[in-house]
Write a protein that holds these residues in place. Structure first.
Motif, PDB file in Angstrom:
ATOM      1  N   SER A  52       0.817  -1.206   0.000  1.00 33.14           N
ATOM      2  CA  SER A  52       0.000   0.000   0.000  1.00 33.14           C
ATOM      3  C   SER A  52       0.854   1.261   0.000  1.00 33.14           C
ATOM      4  O   SER A  52       1.534   1.524  -0.974  1.00 33.14           O
ATOM      5  N   MET A  53       0.918   2.035   1.097  1.00 29.65           N
ATOM      6  CA  MET A  53       1.788   3.213   1.106  1.00 29.65           C
ATOM      7  C   MET A  53       3.234   2.806   0.795  1.00 29.65           C
ATOM      8  O   MET A  53       3.961   3.532   0.106  1.00 29.65           O
ATOM      9  N   GLY A  54       3.641   1.638   1.272  1.00 30.39           N
ATOM     10  CA  GLY A  54       4.985   1.126   0.960  1.00 30.39           C
ATOM     11  C   GLY A  54       5.149   0.876  -0.533  1.00 30.39           C
ATOM     12  O   GLY A  54       6.241   1.005  -1.080  1.00 30.39           O
ATOM     13  N   GLY A  55       4.039   0.528  -1.203  1.00 29.99           N
ATOM     14  CA  GLY A  55       4.070   0.363  -2.660  1.00 29.99           C
ATOM     15  C   GLY A  55       4.216   1.702  -3.361  1.00 29.99           C
ATOM     16  O   GLY A  55       4.898   1.807  -4.382  1.00 29.99           O
ATOM     17  N   TYR A  56       3.602   2.754  -2.800  1.00 33.79           N
ATOM     18  CA  TYR A  56       3.783   4.095  -3.381  1.00 33.79           C
ATOM     19  C   TYR A  56       5.277   4.461  -3.304  1.00 33.79           C
ATOM     20  O   TYR A  56       5.847   5.011  -4.245  1.00 33.79           O
ATOM     21  N   VAL A  57       5.879   4.146  -2.142  1.00 30.76           N
ATOM     22  CA  VAL A  57       7.307   4.468  -1.953  1.00 30.76           C
ATOM     23  C   VAL A  57       8.158   3.613  -2.902  1.00 30.76           C
ATOM     24  O   VAL A  57       9.127   4.100  -3.497  1.00 30.76           O
TER      25      VAL A  57
ATOM     26  N   ALA B 189     -10.830   4.997  11.874  1.00 34.10           N
ATOM     27  CA  ALA B 189     -11.150   5.302  10.468  1.00 34.10           C
ATOM     28  C   ALA B 189     -10.724   4.167   9.537  1.00 34.10           C
ATOM     29  O   ALA B 189     -11.348   3.929   8.511  1.00 34.10           O
ATOM     30  N   MET B 190      -9.658   3.463   9.887  1.00 36.17           N
ATOM     31  CA  MET B 190      -9.135   2.413   8.999  1.00 36.17           C
ATOM     32  C   MET B 190      -9.785   1.053   9.240  1.00 36.17           C
ATOM     33  O   MET B 190      -9.925   0.246   8.330  1.00 36.17           O
ATOM     34  N   MET B 191     -10.121   0.781  10.488  1.00 31.28           N
ATOM     35  CA  MET B 191     -10.493  -0.580  10.887  1.00 31.28           C
ATOM     36  C   MET B 191     -11.629  -1.214  10.066  1.00 31.28           C
ATOM     37  O   MET B 191     -11.542  -2.391   9.732  1.00 31.28           O
TER      38      MET B 191
ATOM     39  N   MET C 233       1.449  13.506   3.186  1.00 34.37           N
ATOM     40  CA  MET C 233       2.299  13.032   2.088  1.00 34.37           C
ATOM     41  C   MET C 233       1.475  12.249   1.065  1.00 34.37           C
ATOM     42  O   MET C 233       1.602  12.452  -0.143  1.00 34.37           O
ATOM     43  N   MET C 234       0.572  11.394   1.557  1.00 34.77           N
ATOM     44  CA  MET C 234      -0.243  10.594   0.622  1.00 34.77           C
ATOM     45  C   MET C 234      -1.235  11.495  -0.113  1.00 34.77           C
ATOM     46  O   MET C 234      -1.473  11.320  -1.307  1.00 34.77           O
ATOM     47  N   ARG C 235      -1.796  12.464   0.592  1.00 35.84           N
ATOM     48  CA  ARG C 235      -2.754  13.389  -0.033  1.00 35.84           C
ATOM     49  C   ARG C 235      -2.107  14.127  -1.209  1.00 35.84           C
ATOM     50  O   ARG C 235      -2.730  14.327  -2.246  1.00 35.84           O
TER      51      ARG C 235
ATOM     52  N   GLY D 202      -7.598  -9.519   3.092  1.00 33.05           N
ATOM     53  CA  GLY D 202      -7.975  -8.165   2.739  1.00 33.05           C
ATOM     54  C   GLY D 202      -6.768  -7.327   2.354  1.00 33.05           C
ATOM     55  O   GLY D 202      -5.801  -7.828   1.771  1.00 33.05           O
ATOM     56  N   HIS D 203      -6.815  -6.054   2.749  1.00 30.19           N
ATOM     57  CA  HIS D 203      -5.776  -5.088   2.373  1.00 30.19           C
ATOM     58  C   HIS D 203      -4.420  -5.417   3.014  1.00 30.19           C
ATOM     59  O   HIS D 203      -3.386  -5.017   2.513  1.00 30.19           O
ATOM     60  N   LEU D 204      -4.445  -6.126   4.130  1.00 33.02           N
ATOM     61  CA  LEU D 204      -3.185  -6.466   4.806  1.00 33.02           C
ATOM     62  C   LEU D 204      -2.813  -7.925   4.554  1.00 33.02           C
ATOM     63  O   LEU D 204      -2.412  -8.657   5.474  1.00 33.02           O
TER      64      LEU D 204
HETATM   65  C1  MLT Z   1      -2.159   1.982   3.408  1.00 34.55           C
HETATM   66  O1  MLT Z   1      -2.576   0.891   3.808  1.00 34.55           O
HETATM   67  O2  MLT Z   1      -0.960   2.243   3.373  1.00 34.55           O
HETATM   68  C2  MLT Z   1      -3.177   3.011   3.026  1.00 34.55           C
HETATM   69  O3  MLT Z   1      -4.414   2.408   2.806  1.00 34.55           O
HETATM   70  C3  MLT Z   1      -2.759   3.781   1.818  1.00 34.55           C
HETATM   71  C4  MLT Z   1      -3.684   4.919   1.542  1.00 34.55           C
HETATM   72  O4  MLT Z   1      -4.432   5.327   2.437  1.00 34.55           O
HETATM   73  O5  MLT Z   1      -3.641   5.437   0.421  1.00 34.55           O
END
Ligand code: MLT
Length: 261
Positions: free
Chosen positions: A90-95, A146-148, A185-187, A238-240
């Motif tokens: 996720s964010m690590g993939g953006y990096v 917010a994430m859960m 940073m993500m925004r 899921g996402h993780l």
């Molecule tokens: C993440 O899991 O790193 C976030 O969902 C990434 C995001 O919020 O864009």
């Protein structure tokens, strides 16, 4: 464990092909521990806490994806690692994509897990601002709340209480200034879609079949833009995915990473 002086707190263990594992938002390097345990010591795992998470402080001037990618490369420099496979969630993939864009000679291969190349939409940016306010008001607890609902797959939420508790605890221990810095940073991150067509290293994409944040549909489209890219679906995750079902993710990573020599 490493004793080298690095820009970021990190774990460095095992021998063989160097692999840098980059965690997602609201997480830290312990995110990768269940996967590392299943993968065993047959590869060198370099696992930093990205700036503002875990034991790495928010670093002055590190406010962009590019700066974060540069900090990861500084870690490779300090460890005298010329090239590494980069695994980013996720964010690590953006990096990871930013690292490829800025330092392609340092990348042996890429694993893009539950992530995306596009930047935030206007609506997404507004949501980030709301999350920043929530984190500033309620701390990590607000960010975690917010994430859960979306971050874990339905199967994990229903049947893996230890994974749910461990994910929750990890999110709750992240510092507010790191959370806010990462949200900003993500925004403000750029659209990295054009980067996909430039990838010339072996690239494996992974998605949890129950990922509600970076969905299988979205990741299918992203993978199609990568020449030779391959997407594997991780069932009941899921996402993780690497944290929810490390065995299934390891089964996909082993042949991919093993094939790199
Ligand atoms: C993440 O899991 O790193 C976030 O969902 C990434 C995001 O919020 O864009």
């Amino acid at each position: 464990m490493s004793t080298a002086r690095t820009a970021l707190a990190l774990s460095d263990s095992g021998h063989g092909l160097p692999i840098a594992f980059l965690h997602g938002y609201l997480l830290d390097r312990t995110f990768w521990s269940p996967l590392a345990e299943v993968l065993g010591p047959g590869m060198r795992s370099i696992v930093p806490d990205l700036p503002g998470f875990g034991e790495s402080p928010v670093l002055p001037g590190v406010t962009t994806l590019d700066a974060m990618a540069d900090r990861v490369v500084q870690c490779l420099d300090a460890l005298k690692v010329e090239r590494a496979a980069i695994v980013g969630l996720s964010m690590g993939g953006y990096v990871a994509l930013a690292l490829w864009r800025r330092h392609p000679t340092r990348v042996r291969a890429l694993v893009l897990a539950d992530t995306r190349a596009v930047g935030d939409t206007l609506e997404g940016r507004t949501r980030r601002d709301q999350m920043i306010s929530m984190a500033e008001r309620d701390g990590a607890e607000g960010a975690m709340r917010a994430m859960m609902p979306n971050i874990l797959g339905a199967t994990t939420r229903a049947s893996r209480p230890k994974v749910v508790a461990a994910a929750r605890a990890m999110m709750l221990r992240q510092p507010v200034n790191g959370i806010v810095a990462a949200l900003r940073m993500m925004r403000d991150r750029p659209d990295q879609t054009p980067v996909l067509a430039t990838l010339t290293v072996p690239t494996l994409c992974l998605v949890g079949e129950e990922d509600a944040i970076t969905t299988p549909t979205e990741m299918t489209a992203m993978t199609a833009a990568i020449s030779g890219g391959r997407l594997v679906h991780i069932p009941a995750s899921g996402h993780l995915a690497p944290f929810e079902t490390p065995e299934a993710v390891a089964d996909e990573l082993r042949p991919f990473l093993g094939g790199l020599g």
